[in-house]
Design a protein around this motif. Structure first.
Motif, mmCIF file in Angstrom:
data_model
loop_
_atom_site.group_PDB
_atom_site.id
_atom_site.type_symbol
_atom_site.label_atom_id
_atom_site.label_comp_id
_atom_site.label_asym_id
_atom_site.label_seq_id
_atom_site.Cartn_x
_atom_site.Cartn_y
_atom_site.Cartn_z
ATOM 1 N N CYS A 176 20.702 -19.375 72.115
ATOM 2 C CA CYS A 176 21.370 -20.489 72.777
ATOM 3 C C CYS A 176 20.582 -20.906 74.002
ATOM 4 O O CYS A 176 19.788 -20.123 74.535
ATOM 5 C CB CYS A 176 22.802 -20.123 73.172
ATOM 6 S SG CYS A 176 22.939 -18.983 74.561
ATOM 7 N N THR A 178 21.765 -22.880 77.399
ATOM 8 C CA THR A 178 22.654 -23.627 78.289
ATOM 9 C C THR A 178 22.086 -23.502 79.691
ATOM 10 O O THR A 178 22.749 -23.024 80.608
ATOM 11 C CB THR A 178 24.076 -23.069 78.227
ATOM 12 O OG1 THR A 178 23.999 -21.628 78.296
ATOM 13 C CG2 THR A 178 24.750 -23.446 76.941
ATOM 14 N N GLU B 112 30.705 -27.263 71.148
ATOM 15 C CA GLU B 112 29.594 -26.453 70.641
ATOM 16 C C GLU B 112 28.622 -27.389 69.932
ATOM 17 O O GLU B 112 29.027 -28.159 69.055
ATOM 18 C CB GLU B 112 30.084 -25.409 69.623
ATOM 19 C CG GLU B 112 30.794 -24.213 70.225
ATOM 20 C CD GLU B 112 29.849 -23.042 70.530
ATOM 21 O OE1 GLU B 112 28.662 -23.094 70.140
ATOM 22 O OE2 GLU B 112 30.334 -22.080 71.151
ATOM 23 N N ASN B 164 20.992 -28.769 75.966
ATOM 24 C CA ASN B 164 22.434 -28.674 76.241
ATOM 25 C C ASN B 164 23.025 -29.989 76.736
ATOM 26 O O ASN B 164 24.205 -30.034 77.082
ATOM 27 C CB ASN B 164 22.729 -27.549 77.240
ATOM 28 C CG ASN B 164 22.093 -27.779 78.605
ATOM 29 O OD1 ASN B 164 20.997 -28.326 78.688
ATOM 30 N ND2 ASN B 164 22.751 -27.361 79.659
ATOM 31 N N ASN B 181 28.794 -24.507 74.619
ATOM 32 C CA ASN B 181 27.525 -23.819 74.323
ATOM 33 C C ASN B 181 26.641 -24.688 73.434
ATOM 34 O O ASN B 181 27.123 -25.611 72.759
ATOM 35 C CB ASN B 181 27.784 -22.461 73.647
ATOM 36 C CG ASN B 181 26.591 -21.511 73.764
ATOM 37 O OD1 ASN B 181 25.604 -21.805 74.445
ATOM 38 N ND2 ASN B 181 26.672 -20.373 73.088
ATOM 39 N N THR B 182 25.354 -24.373 73.455
ATOM 40 C CA THR B 182 24.374 -25.087 72.634
ATOM 41 C C THR B 182 23.455 -24.077 71.962
ATOM 42 O O THR B 182 22.782 -23.293 72.636
ATOM 43 C CB THR B 182 23.545 -26.057 73.493
ATOM 44 O OG1 THR B 182 24.421 -27.038 74.047
ATOM 45 C CG2 THR B 182 22.487 -26.746 72.643
ATOM 46 N N ILE B 183 23.460 -24.095 70.640
ATOM 47 C CA ILE B 183 22.643 -23.174 69.858
ATOM 48 C C ILE B 183 21.351 -23.885 69.470
ATOM 49 O O ILE B 183 21.370 -25.065 69.103
ATOM 50 C CB ILE B 183 23.406 -22.722 68.587
ATOM 51 C CG1 ILE B 183 24.813 -22.213 68.939
ATOM 52 C CG2 ILE B 183 22.617 -21.670 67.821
ATOM 53 C CD1 ILE B 183 24.866 -20.996 69.811
ATOM 54 N N ALA B 193 26.591 -22.904 65.559
ATOM 55 C CA ALA B 193 27.501 -23.470 66.559
ATOM 56 C C ALA B 193 28.913 -23.550 65.988
ATOM 57 O O ALA B 193 29.894 -23.225 66.663
ATOM 58 C CB ALA B 193 27.014 -24.850 66.997
#
Lengths: 429, 425
Positions: A176, A178, B112, B164, B181-183, B193
């Protein structure tokens, strides 16, 4: 009853050392990892300094396989070194686990686009004023300049894939990003997957390096970086009235998360239990935190609730504490909002004063620092805090480490550009 | 695994793709066997071995964001194209079936996304490049860049590209203050996600999620990069509509498309309470990593996802595969599907839209969600002769859905796996 998650291994690569022990000792001594940029010639940039990892050689950690990663970015190489330390520390790989029950969750930042190629292509394709660019000419200039293997390694899934492949981990595999919250979020979500039953253990953490021309350019344009070029080692001064921005750092950190009964059965070293996780969004702005710290307040209160704790139960908090005007004031406000009266009695420090800001890697490294503080009964200081800011009036452990025994619970805050707020709580077991 | 998790359902859908930019048009195009891959005309691709791509023509994010959302409309100019696509698809999803602010509290509204770092746009860097380059081809002088070039770059440059940012902008647009969140696991990102949002709903950390995937790599830098290392087909520059051949004996690489999909994923009891339209249920999820790509790990992950859903192989109507016409990866995926589910019908929609990166998992999943909802499943194009090394039952042509569940697989070329199980409601 939900499954309990403990930390059974830790590893870091930071500007202050290539192990948890070295890094923590340097922090207690108040040492700075910040100096002139050597990764590229930054002498004419608005900011000329950063917290670089010094003397790093992946072959010291992975003598047999380091050559495979020669075209990988520092983000991947830091992650592999941190993962190797943490796995060795935990003894997990020798424990005969089913590989499909061990996951990887990395909060890892991107590598860098090929700066010379992209700038050359943009210039070559541009008209006289630079306002329009012929994309065909751009591509024709860029294509012969690109290095195929390095481009492949730039793909954002590669770090988590390499960690899984290197150590033969076949469980859930996530990566991930962020911004500055990423590795803390990775640890939190990985712990939740163990609680749920998706896996019994996780290699979780993150890594990042933005000390390259594009990275420094981007942050300088946002005026986010300190420009105190005459005094790099005092430039990061969280909560100080004269703070003028953060200092870019780089590095990696990994914790081994493991289901408690599993760890106990195999006699693993147990450093702490991960008891609390709070994850929220500001829904406010691209860079600035919400002015009242509403998301940060809730990430802290949610984490406390998750852990079943009261604010006064916390013995130490490792702040996000970036040394930007906005963060430190807002975080202080949020600490008061979340902890109430206890905000004035729980010591809070920002180790970014010495390590700089490891961006995506910061959260997990600072969680590890907080756990070490609990285990060693000594709190790392906030260095360079000499001019009080009326808006920052908490106990920031200024300028010298402080012995404190009996700490049973510690917290770490990580807040990202984009509004992601993460709080992790670790407890003695 | 725990059995007390909350159920989650899909209650909204927004799709932007080279073959259609609303759910009905997208499904009609798939049923009609449409292909969105075309010769690249938005720049001269002479330097690229693979000269085809799947572009969404006529996309204008500002037109999709309602005039009443002034700030959101203005923000579009601060986003690179992948982010614009994600933000616009989120609006389409909200219009389709999103909750009102009264129906879901801000702290219970999560985001997500699957998204990657955007490629720098040459326009942002051209003036700075001119001020700091010498020679032909130009060579950048770092001292001049630091002194002069850098200042010619737009101040918010970096924020235009961060992965993101779709999740950031979407959270602002709908005041979503829940988990965010960001995958970034390339082709697996969207489905991962989705899986994470599913777990967050399951543990009662939110009531509603916008789950999205968005990507655009049809720009000149991405095309230059992917041509340098990615397994793109080089033999179909004159026949782009036949270029991507999932599981086909003549497959020889993929091609790149741009797309976005955003789905509303909601706790079933919340959806019921507000009387939301329900497309399908997200019943199960699992992920893993298959280092050797023999297929056994993939088969296990498929089995884990079915077990998570409480379903049996006999319940599976079809597998919606990741297959993008890659020589090795398609064969790996086929072995895994065969080992887990035998001769179940398999569809693969990268043939229609290309490899849409972080958007792919959810764009492709949308077809299965809509098929379970509408009753008819589009078939796979360009698989004229199933390859001997791909032991799967490829469905060619549309057919009626006959069983309750679909299995969606996303894999990366490196071995990452995400599997979602969707059930008819």
């Amino acid at each position: 009853m939900r499954r309990r998650v403990v930390i059974t291994g830790m590893g870091v690569v930071t500007p202050l050392g290539h192990s948890v022990g070295d890094t923590f000792a340097a922090l207690l001594a108040g040492k700075s990892g910040i100096d002139r940029i050597t990764h590229f010639d930054a002498r004419t940039f608005p900011t000329t300094f950063a917290a670089e990892v010094k003397g790093f050689d992946l072959a010291k950690f992975l003598p047999a396989t380091a050559g495979r990663y020669s075209d990988s970015g520092l983000n991947t190489r830091f992650a592999l070194a941190a993962a190797k330390q943490a796995l060795d520390d935990s003894g997990l790989l020798a424990a005969g686990l089913d590989p499909t029950r061990v996951g990887v969750y990395m909060g890892t930042g991107e590598g860098s686009e090929d700066f010379p190629a992209v700038i050359a292509g943009s210039a070559a394709g541009a008209d006289a004023t630079g306002a329009k660019v012929d994309h065909g000419k751009f591509a024709a200039t860029v294509v012969p300049m690109l290095h195929s293997r390095r481009e492949a390694e730039l793909e954002m899934n590669t770090t988590a894939a390499h960690v899984a492949a290197e150590f033969d981990l076949a469980g859930p595999n996530f990566i991930c990003l962020t911004a500055c919250a990423a590795s803390a979020q990775a640890v939190g979500e990985a712990a939740e997957m163990i609680r749920y039953g998706d896996a019994d253990a996780f290699v979780a953490g993150g890594s990042h390096s933005m000390i390259h021309p594009f990275g420094v350019t981007g942050f300088n344009l946002l005026t986010a970086l300190s420009t105190r070029n005459d005094s790099p080692e005092t430039a990061s001064r969280p909560f100080d009235a004269t703070r003028d921005g953060f200092v870019l750092g780089e590095g990696g950190g990994v914790v081994i998360l493991e289901e408690y009964e599993h760890a106990k059965r195999r006699g693993a070293p147990i450093y702490a239990e991960l008891t609390g996780y709070g994850t929220t969004g500001d829904a406010h702005a691209m860079t600035d935190p919400h002015p009242q710290g509403r998301g940060a307040i809730r990430s802290m209160t949610d984490a406390l609730k998750d852990a079943g704790l009261n604010p006064a139960d916390l013995g130490y908090i490792n702040a996000h504490g970036t040394s930007t005007p906005a963060n430190d004031e807002t975080e202080t406000l949020a600490l008061k909002g979340a902890l109430g009266a206890a905000a004035y009695t729980v010591p809070v420090s920002s180790t970014k004063s010495m390590l700089g800001h490891l961006i995506a890697a910061g959260g997990v490294v600072e969680l590890i620092i907080a756990i070490q503080a609990m285990r060693r009964a000594v709190l790392p200081p906030t260095m360079n805090l000499h001019t009080p800011d009326p808006a920052c009036d908490l106990d920031y452990v200024p300028n010298a480490a402080r012995e404190k025994s009996g700490v049973r619970h510690v917290a770490s805050n990580s807040f990202g550009f984009g509004g992601q707020n993460i709080t992790l709580i670790a407890s003695r077991i | 695994m725990t059995s007390s998790k909350r159920r989650a359902v899909f209650t909204g859908l927004g799709v932007l793709s080279p073959i259609g930019s609303d759910p009905a048009a997208f499904m009609a195009a798939l049923h009609g066997g449409a292909c969105g891959l075309k010769a690249i005309t938005h720049f001269d691709p002479v330097a690229l071995p693979c000269k085809i791509a799947g572009v969404i023509t006529g996309f204008d994010g500002r037109k999709i964001i309602p005039a009443s959302m002034k700030e959101a409309r203005k923000s579009i100019a601060r986003m690179a194209r992948p982010i614009q696509l994600g933000v616009a698809a989120a609006q389409l999803c909200m219009t389709d079936g999103g909750p009102t602010p009264e129906q879901v509290r801000p702290e219970r509204f999560g985001i997500e996304f699957g998204c990657l770092m955007g490629a720098s746009e040459p326009e942002d860097l051209a003036r700075g490049g001119q001020l700091s380059c010498t020679g032909d081809p130009p060579q950048v002088d770092l001292a001049r860049w630091g002194a002069d070039g850098l200042k010619a770059v737009p101040p918010l440059w970096m924020l235009k590209y961060l992965p993101n940012m779709p999740a950031c902008h979407v959270s602002i647009n709908y005041n979503a203050q829940g988990p965010n969140n960001t995958i970034t696991s390339v082709e697996a990102a969207g489905l991962l996600a989705l899986g994470e949002a599913f777990r967050l709903l399951g543990r009662d950390a939110a009531d509603y999620f916008l789950v999205g995937g968005c990507d655009s790599r049809v720009n000149p830098l991405s095309q230059s990069r992917y041509n340098s290392f990615a397994p793109l087909t080089r033999t179909h520059n004159d026949t782009p509509e036949q270029a991507v051949r999932p599981f086909d004996a003549a497959r020889d690489g993929s091609a790149i498309g741009e797309a976005a999909a955003v789905l509303g994923l909601e706790a079933a009891e919340v959806a019921e309470k507000r009387g939301a339209k329900v497309y399908a249920e997200l019943a199960g999820f699992a992920s893993g990593f298959d280092r050797t790509r023999k297929g056994d790990i993939l088969a296990r992950v498929i089995g884990n996802a079915l077990r998570d859903a409480g379903l049996e192989p006999a319940d599976v109507d079809h597998v919606n595969a990741s297959a993008g016409g890659l020589v090795e990866a398609d064969a790996w995926e086929a072995r895994g599907i065969r080992a887990a589910l035998g001769g179940v019908p398999v569809v693969a929609y990268k043939a229609n839209v290309g490899n849409t990166g972080a958007a792919g998992g959810l764009v492709e999943l949308s077809a299965s969600v809509l098929a379970l909802h509408g009753g008819s499943l589009p078939g796979t194009i360009n698989c004229t002769k199933v390859a001997a090394d791909c032991p799967v039952n490829v469905q060619v042509g549309s057919r009626a859905v006959t069983k309750p569940a679909a299995v969606k697989i996303s894999v990366t070329d490196a071995g990452q796996i995400a599997v979602a199980v969707v059930r008819k409601v």
